[in-house]
Design a protein around this motif. Structure first.
Motif, mmCIF file in Angstrom:
data_model
loop_
_atom_site.group_PDB
_atom_site.id
_atom_site.type_symbol
_atom_site.label_atom_id
_atom_site.label_comp_id
_atom_site.label_asym_id
_atom_site.label_seq_id
_atom_site.Cartn_x
_atom_site.Cartn_y
_atom_site.Cartn_z
ATOM 1 N N UNK A 111 24.750 1.761 65.430
ATOM 2 C CA UNK A 111 25.856 1.507 65.084
ATOM 3 C C UNK A 111 26.006 1.905 63.735
ATOM 4 N N UNK A 112 25.103 1.690 62.925
ATOM 5 C CA UNK A 112 25.092 1.733 61.572
ATOM 6 C C UNK A 112 24.939 3.019 61.246
ATOM 7 N N UNK A 113 23.999 3.840 61.772
ATOM 8 C CA UNK A 113 23.841 5.270 61.625
ATOM 9 C C UNK A 113 24.881 6.207 61.861
ATOM 10 N N UNK A 114 25.849 5.776 62.996
ATOM 11 C CA UNK A 114 26.977 6.507 63.268
ATOM 12 C C UNK A 114 27.902 6.012 62.326
ATOM 13 N N UNK A 115 28.144 5.180 61.499
ATOM 14 C CA UNK A 115 29.180 4.858 60.772
ATOM 15 C C UNK A 115 28.799 5.590 59.370
ATOM 16 N N UNK A 116 27.512 5.532 59.072
ATOM 17 C CA UNK A 116 26.902 6.281 57.609
ATOM 18 C C UNK A 116 27.449 7.643 58.227
ATOM 19 N N UNK A 117 27.179 8.409 59.037
ATOM 20 C CA UNK A 117 27.360 9.802 59.231
ATOM 21 C C UNK A 117 28.809 9.961 59.188
ATOM 22 N N UNK A 118 29.569 9.197 59.843
ATOM 23 C CA UNK A 118 31.031 9.239 60.025
ATOM 24 C C UNK A 118 31.767 9.226 58.598
ATOM 25 N N UNK A 119 31.209 8.178 57.721
ATOM 26 C CA UNK A 119 31.915 8.275 56.524
ATOM 27 C C UNK A 119 31.616 9.217 55.649
ATOM 28 N N UNK A 120 30.086 9.514 55.497
ATOM 29 C CA UNK A 120 29.654 10.236 54.432
ATOM 30 C C UNK A 120 29.724 11.888 54.843
ATOM 31 N N UNK A 121 29.801 11.850 56.188
ATOM 32 C CA UNK A 121 29.920 13.326 56.593
ATOM 33 C C UNK A 121 28.304 14.144 56.496
ATOM 34 N N UNK A 122 27.321 13.316 56.444
ATOM 35 C CA UNK A 122 25.869 13.779 56.198
ATOM 36 C C UNK A 122 25.228 13.369 57.506
ATOM 37 N N UNK A 123 24.610 14.274 58.209
ATOM 38 C CA UNK A 123 23.931 13.859 59.407
ATOM 39 C C UNK A 123 22.519 13.124 58.968
ATOM 40 N N UNK A 124 22.568 12.129 58.395
ATOM 41 C CA UNK A 124 21.327 11.409 58.034
ATOM 42 C C UNK A 124 20.600 10.655 59.278
ATOM 43 N N UNK A 125 19.548 10.372 59.152
ATOM 44 C CA UNK A 125 18.753 9.865 60.260
ATOM 45 C C UNK A 125 18.176 8.628 59.505
ATOM 46 N N UNK A 126 18.385 7.356 60.138
ATOM 47 C CA UNK A 126 18.088 6.064 59.833
ATOM 48 C C UNK A 126 16.845 5.722 60.644
#
Length: 530
Positions: free
Chosen positions: A273-288
């Motif tokens: 859930x956290x990774x999905x939120x970070x990706x959605x808001x930042x627009x960066x495909x980060x991997x947690x």
């Protein structure tokens, strides 16, 4: 269970500060907390000036300063600073600098700028002593407050689930004791303060209306491990989907996501859930790859209790008001509640309170909370990701916030030092305001004389002419002789929560007896007569 004077439900900052304030005035206090161990989850990263001054008045500022130095060391390491200075060296260096009003914080992510603040502004200049103790994270704050309570003999019982309260007679609205019902048995007390959070079991049981506005965003905060953070910007960044901040400590991510909040806020925040939120808001495909401690989820649900008192049960902190946590206003608002309520409830229990004193808790704090709720609503409105809001944000940030006077005003408001109470009829400044940093001509500061939670009378008259007014109130008032010929310096009577309730004026020098009359009116209204 043995009866105690007050049971405080909740061992967060509000509950712990309140317990300490009561214990300072010889009130027996038990704190009940549902969580078995202090929660290390990252929450508010600092306190405001008004809150730091509360700690200063109780001798707790040095501990806060050390916590701030640790935070600075961590932030510098995150920024790649290769300095090898220890926390102790950072602390000593900060103390040696000339005093300035520490400009910290933001409004809707628009950072306050030090270079646009007029340090000569008398409003700000009166509140500079605590600059090195503002950056204390909530976990450290709870630790130092818990230690303070322990030194004062407060019993803190963790791992106790509170189910509700009942009266020892038919009603909670009479003068009888209250019983707190828990999974560890019943706890009788003379009074109960619910500081048990926004979902307060006690507030709900008592049926106290909690009115306000529904949420339109969901936010997250965590210290996470990332595979690659090169695409994330440092500091505050707006996007079409919300707002995020990365740093200033390693791995710290804070974000606001507009849309439908989760159906069940009680479900722990998963890594996915956290990774999905970070990706959605930042627009960066980060991997947690992991989360240190526990990620938190919040909304901008904004509500306030209609009343802060139901018989011998009172509400404080998030139990009385909730809002978005932007700027850490909730933590500071709760500490203000505790500082305001503590001495008033103690005086009531000890039998020395003037008539109606406890009623002034709601009269003073309810309007302050209503203002803070609107302050946070305005920030949420300014954070939306649509083009029109972005244009408005640019005008405010580039035009309004670049005006020094406007920046001074916003900084003062966010720091809590502009709080004002109607404490006297036809009172002129500074009566009703927070005392701030009052240096004494004799030696030290006013705060040095406030550690025991009493009123403080600073008598600056050359002949000690105001001493007689409080001679019979030594248990409640600390008298400080600070003679000076400088008529620009006022004599002051300051409440335990730092509010000035009486002050001399230059006109008093030529108006025989006027200052005495006002002092004689302030004492029975706030201190009592015995």
């Amino acid at each position: 269970m043995q009866r105690t004077d007050v049971i405080v439900v909740g061992a967060g900052p509000t509950g712990l500060l309140l317990a300490g304030e009561l214990a300072l005035r010889d009130v027996r206090v038990t704190v009940l907390e549902r969580i078995a161990e202090p929660d290390p989850t990252i929450k508010a990263g600092s306190i405001n000036v008004a809150s730091a001054e509360i700690l200063d008045r109780r001798g707790l500022l040095p501990a806060a300063e050390e916590a701030q130095a640790r935070l600075i060391a961590a932030a510098r390491a995150f920024a790649g600073d290769s300095s090898t200075r220890t926390v102790r060296e950072l602390l000593e260096a900060a103390r040696q600098k000339s005093r300035r009003f520490l400009v910290a914080g933001h409004f809707a992510g628009i950072l306050f700028r030090n270079d646009l603040v007029d340090q000569a502004d008398p409003v700000l200049a009166a509140h500079t002593a605590v600059a090195n103790g503002i950056g204390v994270p909530q976990y450290d704050l709870e630790q130092l407050l818990a230690e303070h309570c322990t030194r004062l003999g407060v019993e803190i019982r963790r791992g106790v689930e509170v189910h509700g309260v009942r009266g020892t007679t038919e009603s909670l609205l009479d003068d009888a004791d209250v019983v707190v019902e828990t999974d560890a048995g019943d706890f009788p007390a003379g009074w109960v303060v619910a500081a048990d959070g926004g979902r307060s079991v006690i507030r709900k049981q008592l049926g106290i209306d909690f009115v306000g506005t529904d949420p339109e965003l969901v936010g997250y905060q965590a210290i996470a491990d990332f595979e690659d953070t090169s695409g994330l910007q440092r500091g505050w960044t707006w996007t079409p989907r919300g707002l995020y901040a990365y740093g200033p400590i390693p791995g710290r991510i804070f974000l606001v996501r507009f849309g439908t909040p989760p159906e069940d806020r009680d479900v722990p925040v998963s890594l996915e859930e956290l990774q999905d939120a970070v990706r959605d808001v930042t627009g960066v495909p980060v991997v947690l790859t992991g989360v240190r401690g526990r990620a938190t989820r919040f909304t901008d649900n904004t509500r306030q209790a209609r009343t802060y008192r139901h018989g011998r049960v009172l509400l404080a902190g998030d139990a009385a008001h909730v809002h978005s946590p932007l700027g850490g206003q909730g933590l500071n608002l709760g500490l203000g509640d505790a500082a305001n309520l503590g001495w008033k409830l103690a005086a009531t229990i000890n039998g020395c309170a003037p008539e109606g004193l406890l009623d002034t808790y709601q009269a003073e704090r309810h309007p302050i909370a209503a203002w803070v709720l609107d302050w946070t609503r305005a920030q949420v409105a300014l954070m939306r990701g649509d083009e029109h809001t972005a244009r408005l944000r640019k005008i405010i940030g580039d035009e309004l916030f670049t005006v020094p006077g406007a920046m001074n005003r916003m900084v003062a408001l966010s720091s809590g030092i502009e709080q004002h109470y109607d404490v006297a009829d036809d009172a002129a400044a500074p009566v009703g305001s927070l005392a701030g940093d009052v240096e004494l001509a004799s030696e030290g500061r006013l705060a040095d004389h406030a550690h025991d939670g009493r009123f403080v009378l600073v008598d600056r008259s050359p002949d000690g002419r105001f001493a007689h007014a409080v001679r019979h109130l030594k248990h409640q008032v600390t008298y400080v002789a600070d003679p000076t010929e400088d008529t620009s310096l006022s004599s002051l009577l300051v409440r335990p929560d730092g509010v000035i309730i009486w002050a001399t004026t230059q006109e008093d020098e030529s108006t025989d007896g006027n200052a005495h009359k006002r002092l004689d009116a302030a004492i029975p209204r706030w201190v009592g007569t015995r």
